[in-house]
Design an enzyme around this catalytic site. Sequence first.
Site, PDB file in Angstrom:
ATOM      1  N   MET A  69       0.822  -1.200   0.000  1.00 44.36           N
ATOM      2  CA  MET A  69       0.000   0.000   0.000  1.00 44.36           C
ATOM      3  C   MET A  69       0.856   1.250   0.000  1.00 44.36           C
ATOM      4  SD  MET A  69      -3.177   0.892   2.440  1.00 44.36           S
ATOM      5  CE  MET A  69      -3.461   2.579   2.858  1.00 44.36           C
ATOM      6  N   GLY A  77       4.653   2.578   4.281  1.00 43.28           N
ATOM      7  CA  GLY A  77       5.896   2.570   5.044  1.00 43.28           C
ATOM      8  C   GLY A  77       5.993   1.467   6.077  1.00 43.28           C
ATOM      9  N   LYS A  78       5.108   0.460   6.004  1.00 45.31           N
ATOM     10  CA  LYS A  78       5.131  -0.622   6.998  1.00 45.31           C
ATOM     11  C   LYS A  78       6.442  -1.395   6.956  1.00 45.31           C
ATOM     12  CE  LYS A  78       1.664  -2.704   5.269  1.00 45.31           C
ATOM     13  NZ  LYS A  78       1.779  -1.838   4.089  1.00 45.31           N
ATOM     14  N   SER A  79       6.820  -1.835   5.763  1.00 43.24           N
ATOM     15  CA  SER A  79       8.057  -2.618   5.653  1.00 43.24           C
ATOM     16  C   SER A  79       9.267  -1.770   5.991  1.00 43.24           C
ATOM     17  CB  SER A  79       8.192  -3.214   4.248  1.00 43.24           C
ATOM     18  OG  SER A  79       7.195  -4.201   4.045  1.00 43.24           O
ATOM     19  N   GLU A 119       4.254  -7.871   7.394  1.00 44.83           N
ATOM     20  CA  GLU A 119       3.092  -8.448   6.718  1.00 44.83           C
ATOM     21  C   GLU A 119       2.256  -9.299   7.681  1.00 44.83           C
ATOM     22  OE1 GLU A 119       2.403  -7.386   3.808  1.00 44.83           O
ATOM     23  OE2 GLU A 119       4.267  -6.941   2.769  1.00 44.83           O
ATOM     24  N   ALA A 120       2.129  -8.822   8.918  1.00 39.79           N
ATOM     25  CA  ALA A 120       1.449  -9.597   9.961  1.00 39.79           C
ATOM     26  C   ALA A 120      -0.020  -9.852   9.643  1.00 39.79           C
ATOM     27  CB  ALA A 120       1.575  -8.890  11.307  1.00 39.79           C
TER      28      ALA A 120
END
Length: 195
Positions: free
Chosen positions: A1, A4-6, A75-76
């Site tokens: 998406m 900035g999660k990764s 990617e939990a």
Amino acid sequence: MGGGKSLAALVRHHHVGARGLNGMLIVMQPRESGVVASRLGVSAPADVIDDQTDLWDMISRAVAEDGVRHVVADEAHFFTPTQIEQLARVADDLDVVVEAFGLLTDFRTRLFPASARLVELADRLVALPTGPLCACGEFATLNARLIDGVMVTDGDQVMVGDVTGDRVRYEPVCRACHVAVHSSGVRDRGIELPG
């Protein structure tokens, strides 16, 4: 998406190592190469798991054998609810810091089962300050699935998007644009979907 999660997971994993702590970076398939990578080009090797992986067993062995003190899960939202419960047990029973990064909802605006369980068990929930923007300029809180440039709101919850192509891809959208496209099929806020 593009939220900035990764990148945040990679930064946290880096900080753990920089402090001399032994950390573990894990990610759910379909990460083919065993790497967590950000769209900004930052990456690190990761342990790839699948929905059959017993995280309690895997991490407790890593604690005993390698002295792991910190786990970062990217990617939990793709994990199983049972795996989220195993991560909570790791935190509680092994005194290991566990941080999970992922989406709350899918393209239909429904909670992922793992995300729901994570919300139920987490000590803290933190929204990333690097959240993406919708094409209209508002903060994007949802993701839209586009197939051949057309937003869809039905289908399997998990469908991996193309990395280089655009047959299946995801676009960050604000709630108003998601609702507008869902109800009318066209964006009414001056935004056109490519394709």
